[in-house]
Design an enzyme around this catalytic site. Structure first.
Site, PDB file in Angstrom:
ATOM      1  N   ARG A   1      -6.193  -6.615  50.161  1.00 59.23           N
ATOM      2  CA  ARG A   1      -5.298  -6.145  49.110  1.00 59.23           C
ATOM      3  C   ARG A   1      -3.874  -6.038  49.646  1.00 59.23           C
ATOM      4  O   ARG A   1      -2.905  -6.257  48.928  1.00 59.23           O
ATOM      5  CB  ARG A   1      -5.763  -4.796  48.553  1.00 59.23           C
ATOM      6  CG  ARG A   1      -4.783  -4.175  47.566  1.00 59.23           C
ATOM      7  CD  ARG A   1      -5.421  -3.069  46.734  1.00 59.23           C
ATOM      8  NE  ARG A   1      -6.099  -2.100  47.547  1.00 59.23           N
ATOM      9  CZ  ARG A   1      -5.514  -1.113  48.253  1.00 59.23           C
ATOM     10  NH1 ARG A   1      -4.193  -1.006  48.251  1.00 59.23           N
ATOM     11  NH2 ARG A   1      -6.230  -0.257  48.934  1.00 59.23           N
TER      12      ARG A   1
ATOM     13  N   TYR B   1      10.191 -15.908  27.562  1.00 60.36           N
ATOM     14  CA  TYR B   1       8.758 -16.120  27.355  1.00 60.36           C
ATOM     15  C   TYR B   1       8.177 -14.928  26.600  1.00 60.36           C
ATOM     16  O   TYR B   1       8.478 -13.772  26.914  1.00 60.36           O
ATOM     17  CB  TYR B   1       8.077 -16.298  28.717  1.00 60.36           C
ATOM     18  CG  TYR B   1       6.577 -16.198  28.667  1.00 60.36           C
ATOM     19  CD1 TYR B   1       5.826 -17.035  27.827  1.00 60.36           C
ATOM     20  CD2 TYR B   1       5.892 -15.290  29.453  1.00 60.36           C
ATOM     21  CE1 TYR B   1       4.452 -16.946  27.774  1.00 60.36           C
ATOM     22  CE2 TYR B   1       4.508 -15.197  29.409  1.00 60.36           C
ATOM     23  CZ  TYR B   1       3.791 -16.023  28.565  1.00 60.36           C
ATOM     24  OH  TYR B   1       2.437 -15.922  28.515  1.00 60.36           O
TER      25      TYR B   1
ATOM     26  N   ASP C   1      14.146 -15.536  36.199  1.00 61.09           N
ATOM     27  CA  ASP C   1      12.885 -16.268  36.101  1.00 61.09           C
ATOM     28  C   ASP C   1      13.210 -17.754  36.235  1.00 61.09           C
ATOM     29  O   ASP C   1      13.842 -18.338  35.360  1.00 61.09           O
ATOM     30  CB  ASP C   1      12.205 -15.972  34.763  1.00 61.09           C
ATOM     31  CG  ASP C   1      10.791 -16.548  34.677  1.00 61.09           C
ATOM     32  OD1 ASP C   1      10.556 -17.622  35.281  1.00 61.09           O
ATOM     33  OD2 ASP C   1       9.939 -15.949  34.007  1.00 61.09           O
TER      34      ASP C   1
ATOM     35  N   LYS D   1       2.565 -22.695  36.991  1.00 62.04           N
ATOM     36  CA  LYS D   1       3.248 -23.833  36.408  1.00 62.04           C
ATOM     37  C   LYS D   1       3.600 -24.876  37.480  1.00 62.04           C
ATOM     38  O   LYS D   1       2.718 -25.467  38.070  1.00 62.04           O
ATOM     39  CB  LYS D   1       4.483 -23.349  35.648  1.00 62.04           C
ATOM     40  CG  LYS D   1       4.207 -22.163  34.713  1.00 62.04           C
ATOM     41  CD  LYS D   1       3.077 -22.399  33.715  1.00 62.04           C
ATOM     42  CE  LYS D   1       3.013 -21.370  32.608  1.00 62.04           C
ATOM     43  NZ  LYS D   1       2.674 -20.012  33.012  1.00 62.04           N
TER      44      LYS D   1
END
Length: 381
Positions: free
Chosen positions: A50, A102, A173, A198
């Protein structure tokens, strides 16, 4: 030694086989949750996955090298990355965000962040007087460029100047352009976001998100957050990102070539009323994009003459899938009104130009003649 971008895609800032005596060329998948300690007070550098995992660390090193940052943090999705980043802010803080983002980012800000006491102004950062929206409690400016899906180009240097004058963070972004075409940190940004799903992954086969920064202070704060919220990227998905990034320059060039050919075709189609692409000479944002990026990317949006035609195209293509994503080897058609921006209020969508006649296209790496033929046939209505 400083390496060229294509070399960094494969090795990051350098090849290091010293830690793996097998000499494996493909970085190993360390599918482990925990690690043995030599003794109390000593660690191998890895304690629990983690916190960090060798495969995830390698993916982060490569992405940091591509963006020119000192650190990159890999998350389970792009939205997980943004959600963790928003923990940098406190109740009562104010953010200026672009109005055309987005839909998932808008949903997070308006339904989760607002509930947590954070205030927002959604502004068209490509044309509005952004500085006039700065308040005493403003903490950051959050932009995409080009925006999703209307392809508005925001001047990163200009936003960085505003942020610097007022002591704000500039968050960019960079998913649509990838670090191959655009490097926001070099233009003054403090944090760069990627949906690694992406272009970085590039094959529509994994989910991932990244935060990249050039600030040690921000890196330390984000490292604390990622281990606390527990949304780090899994070893196998990290390996898929490492593999996908290796071909990023090749894919970006071919996809951009296809996008330009599709734009030229669509501009000459009578049933297509508008084409939004930053690489169209004379279009709004063309000169800014040309000045801050080395290319125009492979994302484009177009508006057809009717809702009925838009729906007809989506069900009539035989090669291009109607699917919700972008940046992969396959060309994809998306219907923002019911997919990426379904949770955005209709009034807001229409004000931003996202009507029921608008389609978004992510150009892949197929033969451009086949893509044009497929769209040409689908436009027969």
């Amino acid at each position: 030694m400083s390496y060229a971008f294509a070399t960094k895609c494969i090795y990051g800032n350098g090849r290091d086989y010293d830690k793996d005596l097998t000499g494996a060329i493909s970085f190993p998948i360390y599918q482990t949750a925990t690690y043995a300690h030599p003794e109390v007070g000593r660690s191998t550098g890895f304690d629990y996955s983690r916190l960090q995992n060798p495969t995830r660390q390698q993916a982060e090193k490569v992405v940091a090298a591509l963006e020119g940052g000192i650190d990159a943090l890999a998350f389970s999705t792009g939205m997980a990355a943004i959600t963790a980043m928003m923990e940098l802010f406190s109740p009562g803080d104010h953010l200026i965000t672009d109005a055309d983002l987005y839909g998932g980012s808008i949903r997070l800000f308006d339904n989760v962040s607002r509930k947590n006491g954070i205030e927002f102004d959604h502004v068209d950062c490509s044309s509005a007087d952004v500085e006039s929206y700065v308040r005493e409690n403003t903490r950051a400016i959050f932009i995409e460029t080009p925006t999703n899906p209307m392809m508005n180009v925001v001047d990163i240097r200009k936003m960085a100047g505003i942020a610097k004058r007022h002591g704000l963070l500039l968050i960019v972004d960079n998913t649509f352009m990838s670090p191959y075409f655009q490097k926001p940190l070099e233009l003054g940004a403090d944090i760069v976001i990627h949906s690694g799903t992406k272009f970085l992954g590039g094959h529509n086969d994994t989910l991932a998100g990244f935060l990249v920064t050039g600030s040690q202070e921000i890196s330390d704060r984000l490292r604390f957050l990622i281990k606390t919220v527990g949304s780090g990227l899994s070893p196998f998905d990290s390996w898929l990102i490492i593999r996908g990034v290796k071909t990023l320059p090749l894919r970006m060039e071919k996809a951009q070539e296809n996008a330009k050919a599709l734009v030229e075709f669509l501009l000459n189609e009578p049933k297509v009323k508008r084409v939004y692409y930053p690489g169209i000479p004379g279009s709004r944002g063309y000169e800014i994009c040309k000045g801050q990026a080395s290319g125009f990317g492979s994302m484009l949006t177009f508006e057809v003459e009717s809702r009925e035609l838009a729906l007809h195209i989506l069900k009539s293509t035989r090669l291009i899938p109607f699917a919700e994503s972008l940046g992969g080897t396959e060309t994809l058609l998306t219907y923002p009104a019911t997919q990426t921006h379904a949770d955005v209020p209709e009034e807001t969508r229409i004000r931003n130009g996202i009507t029921d006649r608008v389609l978004r296209l992510s150009a892949g790496i197929e033969d451009k003649a086949d893509l044009i033929e497929d769209l040409k046939n689908a436009l027969v209505f």
